[in-house]
Enzyme design. Structure first.
Site, PDB file in Angstrom:
ATOM      1  N   HIS A 169      13.357  22.223   5.921  1.00 58.16           N
ATOM      2  CA  HIS A 169      14.307  21.093   5.828  1.00 58.16           C
ATOM      3  C   HIS A 169      13.681  19.800   6.345  1.00 58.16           C
ATOM      4  O   HIS A 169      14.399  18.897   6.776  1.00 58.16           O
ATOM      5  CB  HIS A 169      15.587  21.379   6.615  1.00 58.16           C
ATOM      6  CG  HIS A 169      16.159  22.737   6.372  1.00 58.16           C
ATOM      7  ND1 HIS A 169      16.995  23.018   5.317  1.00 58.16           N
ATOM      8  CD2 HIS A 169      15.973  23.913   7.027  1.00 58.16           C
ATOM      9  CE1 HIS A 169      17.326  24.306   5.348  1.00 58.16           C
ATOM     10  NE2 HIS A 169      16.701  24.870   6.364  1.00 58.16           N
ATOM     11  N   SER A 228      -2.775  -3.273  -0.263  1.00 52.70           N
ATOM     12  CA  SER A 228      -1.669  -4.063  -0.791  1.00 52.70           C
ATOM     13  C   SER A 228      -2.158  -5.486  -1.018  1.00 52.70           C
ATOM     14  O   SER A 228      -2.952  -6.014  -0.241  1.00 52.70           O
ATOM     15  CB  SER A 228      -0.518  -4.056   0.213  1.00 52.70           C
ATOM     16  OG  SER A 228       0.300  -5.194   0.031  1.00 52.70           O
ATOM     17  N   LYS A 246      -2.117  -2.569   5.028  1.00 52.04           N
ATOM     18  CA  LYS A 246      -1.751  -1.342   4.320  1.00 52.04           C
ATOM     19  C   LYS A 246      -2.922  -0.597   3.714  1.00 52.04           C
ATOM     20  O   LYS A 246      -3.889  -1.191   3.239  1.00 52.04           O
ATOM     21  CB  LYS A 246      -0.764  -1.680   3.199  1.00 52.04           C
ATOM     22  CG  LYS A 246       0.548  -2.224   3.735  1.00 52.04           C
ATOM     23  CD  LYS A 246       1.630  -1.190   3.705  1.00 52.04           C
ATOM     24  CE  LYS A 246       2.165  -1.093   2.319  1.00 52.04           C
ATOM     25  NZ  LYS A 246       3.351  -0.338   2.194  1.00 52.04           N
ATOM     26  N   GLU A 264       0.228   9.698  -4.719  1.00 53.09           N
ATOM     27  CA  GLU A 264       1.478   9.274  -5.353  1.00 53.09           C
ATOM     28  C   GLU A 264       1.390   9.408  -6.869  1.00 53.09           C
ATOM     29  O   GLU A 264       2.357   9.784  -7.531  1.00 53.09           O
ATOM     30  CB  GLU A 264       1.802   7.830  -4.960  1.00 53.09           C
ATOM     31  CG  GLU A 264       2.206   7.708  -3.499  1.00 53.09           C
ATOM     32  CD  GLU A 264       2.282   6.267  -3.020  1.00 53.09           C
ATOM     33  OE1 GLU A 264       3.217   5.952  -2.287  1.00 53.09           O
ATOM     34  OE2 GLU A 264       1.410   5.461  -3.378  1.00 53.09           O
TER      35      GLU A 264
END
Ligand code: ARG
Length: 460
Positions: A156, A277, A283, A290
């Site tokens: 979970h 970024s 970043k 992804e």
């Protein structure tokens, strides 16, 4: 040059031709079409349609064409033919004249395309098996490199019980091993040759289809011509193999994205597989992972499209079936790329041992140990579960881990606790106890890693 001009007086509308032509994508099967054509030339030569000499000349010309398209694959799509079958036949006629016009005797593009796809899938499956194996090797090697690093285990997405990084890595090796086996079974089942089924009713020439099948590397010939020309099960299976494996890849990606996040910081991805970024200089984004996660949806979409295309399609061949290829090609390419990318991510991944171990210790992930401890002291498990729940509530209220509670504090909730409780709350103890097959103990994980190393080495 269309293969079917005789029946027509008018020309096809340009827009229809664009809509109908498949060359721009089926050009990928040109080698298979040539190989299948050589096989067919032998089969019809055996029944006297071609003399031995004619067959030789055709085979020679087809091999010449094979060399040409290997050297310059772009000539196929540039030819403007309707499909790859027309391209091969037209090229052959250009090379050997009227003799080339004999090749299509007793054959249809329906059994031809069915054969080409199977040959293409068979070749691709060989490459995919290699790529899946590479990823399994990369996972097992990462498991070796970080064998004893303690990692938080989740259910979970809540810290549940400590595991090790190596145990996590070989969990994925198991999944990709099943993907490998699925590919083997798809390959086995598809390896029956449809050539000689002609358009739908079987070829009108007494060709030896078993011999032809063996010639083309198939185990046997298919048994029913109607089924043979319209069967696309192998495409659905390969797309399903791809989809299941992409699901595994997406879970792998998601785990690592989470572990790599600022919040966790259990792993660090290398610069080689991350990007920055344009706005925020701090970043370093896990784009590789992804994209793997995102591409899973695309592959599952191709499976769905193929299933829906085949649904309720009347026997035998219908042009709807031409829609089988683009999704298949794209799914296979995407799967290949994602497997490669996953290997690259693992290659230089860093595991931040201190952060992972601290997280594994936190979150009261040794609470189950405490319940087991009470069970040993004679408390029934259900009761122990409730008592430990209360101990955790208490520990949270005083903001400390279970192992920092005093014996007195424990005994406020259960008098069964004594000094020996601290030993069972350590990570070492948690790990050592899980020594049944499949567990996280040092010996079991070592055994599993060695087992996988051996199996992968044997696979080559
Ligand atoms: N381009 C077609 C396909 O991919 C080849 C078979 C054509 N057969 C036909 N009867 N028009 O399915």
């Amino acid at each position: 040059m269309a293969l079917w001009g005789g029946r027509f007086t008018g020309a096809a509308d340009e827009r229809f031709k664009r809509f109908n032509d498949s060359l721009r994508f089926d050009c990928r099967m040109v080698e298979e079409d040539i190989v299948g054509s050589i096989g067919w030339s032998k089969a019809i030569s055996d029944v006297g349609i071609l003399t031995a000499d004619e067959q030789k000349r055709l085979e020679q010309a087809l091999n010449e064409l094979l060399a040409e398209v290997r050297a310059k694959p772009e000539i196929v799509a540039a030819s403007g033919e309707e499909d790859v079958h027309s391209f091969v036949e037209a090229s052959l006629i250009r090379k050997v004249g009227d003799l080339g016009k004999k090749l299509h005797t007793g054959r249809s593009r329906n059994d031809q395309v069915a054969t080409d796809i199977k040959l293409w899938c068979r070749g691709e499956i060989e490459l995919l098996k290699k790529s899946v194996t590479e990823l399994e090797k990369a996972l097992v090697s990462a498991a070796r490199r970080f064998q004893d690093v303690i990692f938080p285990g989740y259910t979970h997405l809540q810290r549940a019980q400590p595991v090790t990084f190596s145990h996590w890595a070989i969990a994925y090796a198991e999944m990709f091993d099943r993907d490998y086996l699925r590919l083997c079974s798809t390959q086995k089942l598809l390896n029956r040759c449809p050539l000689g089924s002609a358009a739908l009713a079987g070829t009108a020439y007494p060709v030896d289809r078993e011999k032809l099948a063996k010639d083309l590397g198939f185990d046997e010939a298919t048994r029913n011509s109607l089924d043979s020309v319209s069967d696309r099960d192998h495409i659905m299976e390969l797309l399903s193999d791809a989809s299941i494996s992409m699901i595994h890849l997406s879970r792998f990606a998601e785990d690592l994205i989470f572990y790599n996040s600022g919040e966790c910081g259990f792993v660090e991805l290398s610069d080689a597989v991350t990007s920055g970024s344009s706005l925020m200089p701090q970043k370093k984004n896990p784009d590789s992972l992804e994209l793997i996660r995102g591409k899973a949806g695309r592959v599952i979409g191709h499976l769905t499209a193929m299933l829906v295309t085949a649904k309720a399609l009347p026997l035998a061949y219908d042009k709807d079936l031409q829609e089988d290829k683009e999704g298949l090609f794209d799914a296979v390419d995407t799967w290949h790329d994602s497997l490669d990318m996953a290997c690259l991510v693992l290659k230089d991944i860093k595991v931040r041992t201190d952060r992972a171990e601290a997280a594994a210790k936190g979150g009261y992930s040794n609470a189950t140990e405490l319940a087991d401890y009470l069970v040993k002291k004679g408390v029934p498990f259900r009761e122990a579960h409730g008592l430990v729940g209360r101990m955790v509530v208490y520990a949270i209220s005083v903001n400390k881990p279970l192992e920092d509670m005093s014996v007195e504090e424990f005994r406020q909730i259960s008098p069964a606790v004594s000094d020996d409780v601290y030993g069972i709350l350590t990570l070492d103890s948690v790990r050592a106890k899980r020594s049944a097959k499949g567990g996280i103990s040092r010996e079991r994980v070592e055994e599993e890693i060695s087992f996988l190393e051996k199996r992968l080495a044997e696979r080559g």
